[in-house]
Design a protein around this motif. Structure first.
Motif, PDB file in Angstrom:
ATOM      1  N   ALA A  98      13.323  10.470  -6.459  1.00  0.00           N
ATOM      2  CA  ALA A  98      13.978  11.700  -6.010  1.00  0.00           C
ATOM      3  C   ALA A  98      15.463  11.471  -5.758  1.00  0.00           C
ATOM      4  O   ALA A  98      16.303  12.312  -6.109  1.00  0.00           O
ATOM      5  CB  ALA A  98      13.299  12.217  -4.744  1.00  0.00           C
ATOM      6  N   VAL A  99      15.800  10.343  -5.158  1.00  0.00           N
ATOM      7  CA  VAL A  99      17.210  10.024  -4.915  1.00  0.00           C
ATOM      8  C   VAL A  99      17.932   9.843  -6.248  1.00  0.00           C
ATOM      9  O   VAL A  99      19.061  10.309  -6.429  1.00  0.00           O
ATOM     10  CB  VAL A  99      17.337   8.757  -4.040  1.00  0.00           C
ATOM     11  N   PHE A 100      17.277   9.195  -7.196  1.00  0.00           N
ATOM     12  CA  PHE A 100      17.869   8.995  -8.524  1.00  0.00           C
ATOM     13  C   PHE A 100      18.171  10.338  -9.195  1.00  0.00           C
ATOM     14  O   PHE A 100      19.224  10.514  -9.815  1.00  0.00           O
ATOM     15  CB  PHE A 100      16.915   8.175  -9.393  1.00  0.00           C
ATOM     16  N   ARG A 101      17.255  11.314  -9.045  1.00  0.00           N
ATOM     17  CA  ARG A 101      17.401  12.616  -9.707  1.00  0.00           C
ATOM     18  C   ARG A 101      18.228  13.609  -8.886  1.00  0.00           C
ATOM     19  O   ARG A 101      18.361  14.765  -9.275  1.00  0.00           O
ATOM     20  CB  ARG A 101      16.020  13.227  -9.974  1.00  0.00           C
ATOM     21  N   HIS A 102      18.745  13.183  -7.738  1.00  0.00           N
ATOM     22  CA  HIS A 102      19.478  14.076  -6.835  1.00  0.00           C
ATOM     23  C   HIS A 102      18.596  15.230  -6.359  1.00  0.00           C
ATOM     24  O   HIS A 102      19.080  16.344  -6.131  1.00  0.00           O
ATOM     25  CB  HIS A 102      20.734  14.648  -7.511  1.00  0.00           C
ATOM     26  N   ASP A 103      17.305  14.966  -6.188  1.00  0.00           N
ATOM     27  CA  ASP A 103      16.352  15.997  -5.755  1.00  0.00           C
ATOM     28  C   ASP A 103      16.166  15.871  -4.244  1.00  0.00           C
ATOM     29  O   ASP A 103      15.302  15.137  -3.765  1.00  0.00           O
ATOM     30  CB  ASP A 103      15.024  15.804  -6.489  1.00  0.00           C
ATOM     31  N   TRP A 150      10.563  15.413   1.278  1.00  0.00           N
ATOM     32  CA  TRP A 150       9.104  15.500   1.305  1.00  0.00           C
ATOM     33  C   TRP A 150       8.472  14.117   1.144  1.00  0.00           C
ATOM     34  O   TRP A 150       7.511  13.777   1.849  1.00  0.00           O
ATOM     35  CB  TRP A 150       8.620  16.430   0.191  1.00  0.00           C
ATOM     36  N   GLY A 151       9.000  13.322   0.235  1.00  0.00           N
ATOM     37  CA  GLY A 151       8.454  11.985   0.021  1.00  0.00           C
ATOM     38  C   GLY A 151       8.596  11.106   1.251  1.00  0.00           C
ATOM     39  O   GLY A 151       7.679  10.346   1.603  1.00  0.00           O
ATOM     40  N   THR A 152       9.733  11.212   1.919  1.00  0.00           N
ATOM     41  CA  THR A 152       9.959  10.402   3.121  1.00  0.00           C
ATOM     42  C   THR A 152       9.045  10.842   4.252  1.00  0.00           C
ATOM     43  O   THR A 152       8.465  10.009   4.962  1.00  0.00           O
ATOM     44  CB  THR A 152      11.430  10.500   3.560  1.00  0.00           C
ATOM     45  N   THR A 191       0.825  -1.212   0.000  1.00  0.00           N
ATOM     46  CA  THR A 191       0.000   0.000   0.000  1.00  0.00           C
ATOM     47  C   THR A 191       0.861   1.264   0.000  1.00  0.00           C
ATOM     48  O   THR A 191       0.367   2.346  -0.327  1.00  0.00           O
ATOM     49  CB  THR A 191      -0.926   0.030   1.233  1.00  0.00           C
ATOM     50  N   SER A 192       2.129   1.137   0.358  1.00  0.00           N
ATOM     51  CA  SER A 192       3.016   2.313   0.414  1.00  0.00           C
ATOM     52  C   SER A 192       3.977   2.371  -0.769  1.00  0.00           C
ATOM     53  O   SER A 192       4.964   3.113  -0.726  1.00  0.00           O
ATOM     54  CB  SER A 192       3.816   2.299   1.722  1.00  0.00           C
ATOM     55  N   LEU A 193       3.698   1.627  -1.827  1.00  0.00           N
ATOM     56  CA  LEU A 193       4.613   1.597  -2.971  1.00  0.00           C
ATOM     57  C   LEU A 193       4.765   2.967  -3.625  1.00  0.00           C
ATOM     58  O   LEU A 193       5.865   3.339  -4.052  1.00  0.00           O
ATOM     59  CB  LEU A 193       4.128   0.579  -4.012  1.00  0.00           C
ATOM     60  N   ASP A 194       3.678   3.726  -3.728  1.00  0.00           N
ATOM     61  CA  ASP A 194       3.758   5.033  -4.391  1.00  0.00           C
ATOM     62  C   ASP A 194       4.733   5.956  -3.664  1.00  0.00           C
ATOM     63  O   ASP A 194       5.529   6.659  -4.304  1.00  0.00           O
ATOM     64  CB  ASP A 194       2.377   5.684  -4.455  1.00  0.00           C
ATOM     65  N   GLU A 195       4.672   5.956  -2.331  1.00  0.00           N
ATOM     66  CA  GLU A 195       5.575   6.810  -1.563  1.00  0.00           C
ATOM     67  C   GLU A 195       7.025   6.344  -1.705  1.00  0.00           C
ATOM     68  O   GLU A 195       7.942   7.162  -1.837  1.00  0.00           O
ATOM     69  CB  GLU A 195       5.172   6.821  -0.089  1.00  0.00           C
TER      70      GLU A 195
END
Length: 231
Positions: free
Chosen positions: A186-191, A197-199, A175-179
């Motif tokens: 975000a980690v992949f994009r260095h964002d 925010w996602g965490t 159920t938490s896959l989207d998050e």
């Protein structure tokens, strides 16, 4: 476990070494070694003429991996769970931001592997739960700050407790896959801002899903504690 479960009150003396050895069918040497471990983790103190006494929880080494494990097995109360999630909210989003800035290719591989296992419908729920733990450990490691690594056990404790709650209520870890996907991207994009925010979104949604729990009656709580402690 009896101490963590609250079967011994603060300030209460433990049985003698002889009694404990007979109760658990072990040698007195084994009892002394066990008491030394509890003493080192702050759960008990030895006083002359008073014996071995249970200490206040404020003196316990609550971030110790073994103490965290005992607390989880003892069906922790609302205050402990809230405190654990507050600690997680303080630490993990910032670690995720650092991970987005500092992650290596190997860090990304570990995160992706854990996420792929979580999202694979052919995997069992138990396998997916273990993968989620690995995802969060990999996220902490990717932050590149060795001072954060000892805190990974507290993050894991919160994840494991939440998954146990979901299991009891037939809620899939997926159920938490989207998050989790948001954090990974975000980690992949260095964002770093999006990673933080996602965490935080993941942690808050998990906390909302798992609380509040109905408080058991005092009598039932004691009985449940005894069952949990001696299961």
């Amino acid at each position: 476990m009896d101490i963590v479960c609250g079967l011994y009150a603060v300030g209460e003396a433990l049985p003698t070494e002889h009694t404990l050895a007979a109760q658990w069918n072990v040698s007195r040497t084994a009892v002394r070694e066990g008491l030394a471990i509890l003493l080192g983790k702050g759960l008990i103190e030895a006083r002359k003429k008073a014996g071995t006494l249970v200490t206040q929880r404020a003196r316990w080494h609550l971030l110790d991996s073994q103490v965290l494990f005992w607390m989880r097995l003892a069906d922790p109360d609302e205050t402990y769970i809230r405190s654990l999630f507050e600690l997680r909210l303080t630490i993990e989003p910032q670690a995720a931001g650092l991970a987005a800035r500092r992650r290596t290719d190997q860090d990304l591989i570990r995160l992706q592997k854990a996420f792929d296992i979580m999202s694979d419908d052919r995997r069992t729920e138990e396998t997916a739960r273990r993968a989620e733990i690995q995802f969060h450990r990999a996220l902490m490691a990717a932050a590149g700050n060795p001072m954060l690594l000892p805190l990974a056990d507290s993050i894991e404790a919160a994840v494991v407790w939440a998954n146990s709650y979901k299991t009891r209520r037939n809620i899939s870890v997926r159920t938490s896959l989207d998050e989790h996907r948001m954090i990974l991207d975000a980690v992949f994009r260095h964002d770093d801002a999006q990673a933080r925010w996602g965490t935080e979104t993941l942690i808050r949604s998990t906390l909302a899903l798992t609380s509040p729990r109905p408080a058991p009656s005092a009598a039932r709580g004691t009985a449940d504690a005894r069952i949990a402690c001696h299961a």
